[in-house]
Design a protein around this motif. Structure first.
Motif, mmCIF file in Angstrom:
data_model
loop_
_atom_site.group_PDB
_atom_site.id
_atom_site.type_symbol
_atom_site.label_atom_id
_atom_site.label_comp_id
_atom_site.label_asym_id
_atom_site.label_seq_id
_atom_site.Cartn_x
_atom_site.Cartn_y
_atom_site.Cartn_z
ATOM 1 N N ALA A 159 0.824 -1.205 0.000
ATOM 2 C CA ALA A 159 0.000 0.000 0.000
ATOM 3 C C ALA A 159 0.858 1.254 0.000
ATOM 4 C CB ALA A 159 -0.919 -0.004 1.213
ATOM 5 N N ASP A 160 1.979 1.205 0.729
ATOM 6 C CA ASP A 160 2.770 2.428 0.832
ATOM 7 C C ASP A 160 3.856 2.502 -0.239
ATOM 8 O OD1 ASP A 160 4.321 0.418 1.698
ATOM 9 O OD2 ASP A 160 4.851 1.307 3.633
ATOM 10 N N HIS A 161 3.729 1.616 -1.208
ATOM 11 C CA HIS A 161 4.751 1.626 -2.250
ATOM 12 C C HIS A 161 4.526 2.820 -3.168
ATOM 13 C CE1 HIS A 161 7.709 -0.247 -4.936
ATOM 14 N NE2 HIS A 161 6.988 0.291 -5.893
ATOM 15 N N TRP A 162 5.561 3.652 -3.276
ATOM 16 C CA TRP A 162 5.435 4.827 -4.114
ATOM 17 C C TRP A 162 6.076 4.520 -5.457
ATOM 18 C CZ3 TRP A 162 8.886 8.571 -6.213
ATOM 19 C CH2 TRP A 162 8.238 9.721 -6.716
ATOM 20 N N GLY A 163 5.294 4.600 -6.504
ATOM 21 C CA GLY A 163 5.890 4.343 -7.812
ATOM 22 C C GLY A 163 4.963 3.535 -8.697
ATOM 23 N N HIS A 164 5.254 3.596 -9.972
ATOM 24 C CA HIS A 164 4.457 2.880 -10.955
ATOM 25 C C HIS A 164 5.187 1.594 -11.349
ATOM 26 C CE1 HIS A 164 1.638 2.402 -14.258
ATOM 27 N NE2 HIS A 164 2.671 2.076 -15.010
ATOM 28 N N GLY A 205 12.242 -2.530 -19.610
ATOM 29 C CA GLY A 205 12.588 -2.057 -20.953
ATOM 30 C C GLY A 205 11.698 -0.948 -21.494
ATOM 31 N N ALA A 206 10.724 -0.501 -20.689
ATOM 32 C CA ALA A 206 9.836 0.544 -21.205
ATOM 33 C C ALA A 206 10.575 1.885 -21.258
ATOM 34 C CB ALA A 206 8.604 0.661 -20.312
ATOM 35 N N THR A 207 10.251 2.699 -22.244
ATOM 36 C CA THR A 207 10.836 4.036 -22.341
ATOM 37 C C THR A 207 9.695 5.045 -22.190
ATOM 38 O OG1 THR A 207 10.479 4.295 -24.697
ATOM 39 C CG2 THR A 207 12.462 3.106 -24.036
ATOM 40 N N TRP A 208 10.066 6.339 -22.138
ATOM 41 C CA TRP A 208 9.033 7.364 -22.000
ATOM 42 C C TRP A 208 8.068 7.353 -23.175
ATOM 43 C CZ3 TRP A 208 7.657 9.046 -17.668
ATOM 44 C CH2 TRP A 208 8.582 9.193 -16.633
ATOM 45 N N MET A 209 8.550 6.898 -24.336
ATOM 46 C CA MET A 209 7.684 6.844 -25.515
ATOM 47 C C MET A 209 6.532 5.863 -25.326
ATOM 48 S SD MET A 209 9.033 8.959 -27.608
ATOM 49 C CE MET A 209 8.228 8.536 -29.139
ATOM 50 N N ASP A 210 6.694 4.922 -24.408
ATOM 51 C CA ASP A 210 5.648 3.917 -24.187
ATOM 52 C C ASP A 210 4.583 4.401 -23.195
ATOM 53 O OD1 ASP A 210 7.073 2.072 -25.790
ATOM 54 O OD2 ASP A 210 8.382 1.622 -24.089
ATOM 55 N N PHE A 211 4.893 5.512 -22.512
ATOM 56 C CA PHE A 211 3.987 5.988 -21.462
ATOM 57 C C PHE A 211 2.896 6.904 -22.010
ATOM 58 C CE2 PHE A 211 6.990 4.488 -18.417
ATOM 59 C CZ PHE A 211 6.285 4.386 -17.223
ATOM 60 N N SER A 212 1.721 6.807 -21.372
ATOM 61 C CA SER A 212 0.746 7.868 -21.616
ATOM 62 C C SER A 212 0.081 8.241 -20.307
ATOM 63 C CB SER A 212 -0.269 7.436 -22.674
ATOM 64 O OG SER A 212 -1.302 6.714 -22.082
ATOM 65 N N PHE A 213 -0.133 9.556 -20.111
ATOM 66 C CA PHE A 213 -0.794 10.099 -18.928
ATOM 67 C C PHE A 213 -2.081 10.754 -19.385
ATOM 68 C CE2 PHE A 213 2.444 9.759 -15.584
ATOM 69 C CZ PHE A 213 3.561 9.432 -16.336
ATOM 70 N N HIS A 214 -3.188 10.287 -18.791
ATOM 71 C CA HIS A 214 -4.473 10.847 -19.169
ATOM 72 C C HIS A 214 -5.190 11.323 -17.908
ATOM 73 C CE1 HIS A 214 -8.287 11.351 -21.264
ATOM 74 N NE2 HIS A 214 -8.843 10.716 -20.265
ATOM 75 N N GLU A 215 -5.569 12.590 -17.913
ATOM 76 C CA GLU A 215 -6.272 13.136 -16.754
ATOM 77 C C GLU A 215 -7.757 12.846 -16.910
ATOM 78 O OE1 GLU A 215 -6.365 17.397 -16.454
ATOM 79 O OE2 GLU A 215 -6.239 17.362 -14.276
ATOM 80 N N SER A 216 -8.305 12.065 -15.981
ATOM 81 C CA SER A 216 -9.726 11.711 -16.086
ATOM 82 C C SER A 216 -10.590 12.778 -15.413
ATOM 83 C CB SER A 216 -9.959 10.319 -15.498
ATOM 84 O OG SER A 216 -9.350 10.226 -14.250
ATOM 85 N N VAL A 250 -2.525 6.114 -15.964
ATOM 86 C CA VAL A 250 -1.173 5.951 -16.501
ATOM 87 C C VAL A 250 -1.085 4.588 -17.182
ATOM 88 C CG1 VAL A 250 1.276 5.891 -15.927
ATOM 89 C CG2 VAL A 250 -0.280 7.379 -14.634
ATOM 90 N N SER A 251 -0.746 4.595 -18.458
ATOM 91 C CA SER A 251 -0.615 3.325 -19.179
ATOM 92 C C SER A 251 0.756 3.246 -19.815
ATOM 93 C CB SER A 251 -1.655 3.181 -20.288
ATOM 94 O OG SER A 251 -2.789 3.935 -20.020
ATOM 95 N N VAL A 252 1.211 2.014 -19.934
ATOM 96 C CA VAL A 252 2.462 1.775 -20.632
ATOM 97 C C VAL A 252 2.147 0.818 -21.766
ATOM 98 C CG1 VAL A 252 4.836 0.974 -20.450
ATOM 99 C CG2 VAL A 252 3.706 2.020 -18.473
ATOM 100 N N PRO A 306 -5.569 -1.992 -21.287
ATOM 101 C CA PRO A 306 -5.906 -2.781 -20.103
ATOM 102 C C PRO A 306 -4.860 -2.684 -18.999
ATOM 103 C CG PRO A 306 -5.231 -4.200 -21.931
ATOM 104 C CD PRO A 306 -5.349 -2.807 -22.465
ATOM 105 N N ASN A 307 -3.668 -2.193 -19.316
ATOM 106 C CA ASN A 307 -2.634 -2.143 -18.281
ATOM 107 C C ASN A 307 -2.615 -0.804 -17.559
ATOM 108 O OD1 ASN A 307 -1.692 -0.630 -20.394
ATOM 109 N ND2 ASN A 307 0.449 -1.194 -20.078
ATOM 110 N N GLY A 308 -3.600 0.044 -17.816
ATOM 111 C CA GLY A 308 -3.604 1.350 -17.179
ATOM 112 C C GLY A 308 -3.893 1.282 -15.687
ATOM 113 N N SER A 309 -3.321 2.206 -14.938
ATOM 114 C CA SER A 309 -3.625 2.321 -13.509
ATOM 115 C C SER A 309 -3.992 3.769 -13.206
ATOM 116 C CB SER A 309 -2.407 1.953 -12.663
ATOM 117 O OG SER A 309 -1.863 0.736 -13.075
ATOM 118 N N LEU A 310 -4.937 3.926 -12.300
ATOM 119 C CA LEU A 310 -5.377 5.274 -11.922
ATOM 120 C C LEU A 310 -4.636 5.734 -10.665
ATOM 121 C CD1 LEU A 310 -9.240 5.182 -12.402
ATOM 122 C CD2 LEU A 310 -7.695 6.895 -13.375
#
Ligand SMILES: [Zn+2]
Length: 478
Positions: free
Chosen positions: A334-339, A344-355, A362-364, A392-396
């Protein structure tokens, strides 16, 4: 109570599955007809021997056919030749395959019945009984020599706790493998009005001493019957764990979950949580204390999870080649900070969407990107990547969780910059030496574990551009 069912099982147990018309009548004509329409009995070849019914001797005689089968008679020492009506020669055979299907249905098992030994040994299916998933089998034949059946069951793959129903037990459970329980079908079931019922409570009682040991406070977490471990997510807090299955949450403190204090299994589970579910064998061995072999620890934890959460299958799989153990469910501290950024993921694989509720999805992307893109495109990722917000791998995450807003609700300087960036599709007009942008970059690198820089500065436009995709439903970009 109709007697047809015990009689039928008696016949199976003695290895004599053919019933003549007179015996069928004694069993109850109506019940017999119902059993025939259920398919448990099928008419078979006519009898060739019959009991004389005209003299007091009650002797068996072979049926003699003459006139091309148009006339049949037996010879009686007292009465001479006695005519036989064809209906007296009718016989029915117990259809064991159909019987297995009827038993499986009465046990409320899903899936198809499988034949292990034609006409005799069947895998009926699987269900939860007495606290764990069991495979149910049926021996539909004589019960004198079950040893060969036990051996076949041991060779039959993919089960770990089994129940084998036999027509009549009579102590024939001796010699059964320890993971198999022999149960007398006759004493747990009845057939009435063409319907077979099985007393599951009784079977559960028979498995009583095999029920998982638990404290009074331990509580099973229910799940939809078809739920898989991949739909389970577990978050470990200091004193309790939260389990989510298809959006339904349940909380158990650790003793309710079946852990002792201290408990090697909980220690191991926390290790998995810290590693987001996958551990290399060598790494576990260097961290854990004590002499208990790793395999034993894993199997104890596996058992506890299977007892706690009503989901079928293996919650922790061993990847032999990689020598790693991998939780088939989501798990984190629960107290783990981080995604949990994939390897091997790079920033190009990330997307941030404000709901709309202000949280960030946050999806990779799991797919391989064309890496050259990061070098030719300085304007930022295309807006087409917004489509990945349904990945499907997104987390809020809330901004608090990302530590971009204080618990008191105040955006940090980095948080304010980040929101601005997300709402302008990844572009931030600030100076090249802007400290907030540099701090935000470090914050995001720490949070994701991605080492490269997330932003690029463009001299021409005097602004920063994110390498990851940005979109927002709160303030859509123009
Ligand atoms: Zn006779």
């Amino acid at each position: 109570m109709p007697m047809i069912w015990p009689r039928l099982l008696e016949r199976l147990a003695s290895g004599d599955p053919v019933v003549g018309v007179e015996e069928a009548r004694r069993w109850g004509r109506l019940e017999f007809e119902r059993a025939v329409s259920l398919g448990i009995f099928r008419e078979t070849e006519a009898a060739r021997w019959i009991m004389c019914d005209v003299c007091p001797e009650r002797h068996w005689s072979e049926v003699i056919c003459v006139a091309g089968g148009r006339r049949m008679f037996i010879s009686c020492p007292e009465e001479g030749s006695v005519n036989v009506e064809p209906w007296r020669l009718r016989q029915w055979r117990i259809d064991t395959g159909r019987l297995a299907e009827v038993v499986a249905k009465a046990l409320d098992l899903s899936g198809a019945v499988r034949t292990i030994d034609l006409g005799r040994l069947f895998h009926l299916g699987r269900r939860r009984l007495a606290g764990r998933f069991r495979d149910l089998f049926l021996v539909a034949g004589d019960t004198d020599k079950l040893t060969a059946d036990f051996e076949k069951l041991l060779r039959y793959d993919g089960w770990s706790s089994g129940v084998v129903l036999v027509p009549h037990a009579n102590g024939c459970g001796a010699g059964a493998p320890s993971k198999l329980r022999v149960i007398d079908l006759c004493s747990v079931s009845q057939l009435a009005d063409g319907m077979l019922t099985i007393d599951l409570d009784y079977i559960t009682d028979c498995l009583g001493d095999d029920t998982p040991v638990r404290t009074d406070r331990s509580q099973t977490i229910t799940a939809p019957p078809d739920a898989g471990w991949s739909e389970v997510s577990v978050v470990l807090h200091d004193t309790f764990m939260r389990v989510t299955i298809r959006g339904k949450e349940a909380e158990r403190d650790y003793s309710q979950a079946g852990f002792r204090d201290p408990d090697q299994r909980l220690e191991l589970l926390k290790l998995f949580a810290a590693a987001r579910g996958t551990l290399h064998s060598d790494r576990i061995s260097t961290v854990i204390q004590g002499d208990t072999p790793l395999r034993t620890r894993i199997s104890r934890l596996r058992q506890l999870l299977q007892d706690l959460i009503e989901v079928d299958g293996d919650p922790i799989e061993h990847m032999k080649k990689a020598n790693t153990y991998s939780c088939q469910f989501g798990i984190r501290l629960a107290d783990h900070w981080g995604h949990p950024t994939p390897e091997g993921a790079t920033w190009m694989d990330f997307s941030f969407h404000e709901s709309p509720d202000g949280r960030l999805l946050v999806s990779v992307s799991q797919k391989q990107r064309f890496r050259a893109r990061s070098r030719v495109n300085k304007v930022g990722p295309s807006t087409g990547e917004v489509a990945e917000r349904d990945a499907p791998n997104g987390s809020l995450y809330s901004l608090e969780e990302m530590r971009l807003r204080t618990p008191a609700g105040k955006l940090t300087a980095e948080g304010a910059a980040f929101i601005k960036l997300v709402r302008s599709r990844g572009r931030l007009p600030r100076r090249g030496d802007d400290l907030t942008v540099l701090n935000l970059a470090k914050h995001l690198r720490d949070w994701t574990g991605v080492e490269e820089q997330p932003f690029r500065f463009s001299e021409g436009t005097d602004s920063w551009t994110a390498l990851f995709a940005c979109s927002s439903e709160i303030h859509p970009a123009e």
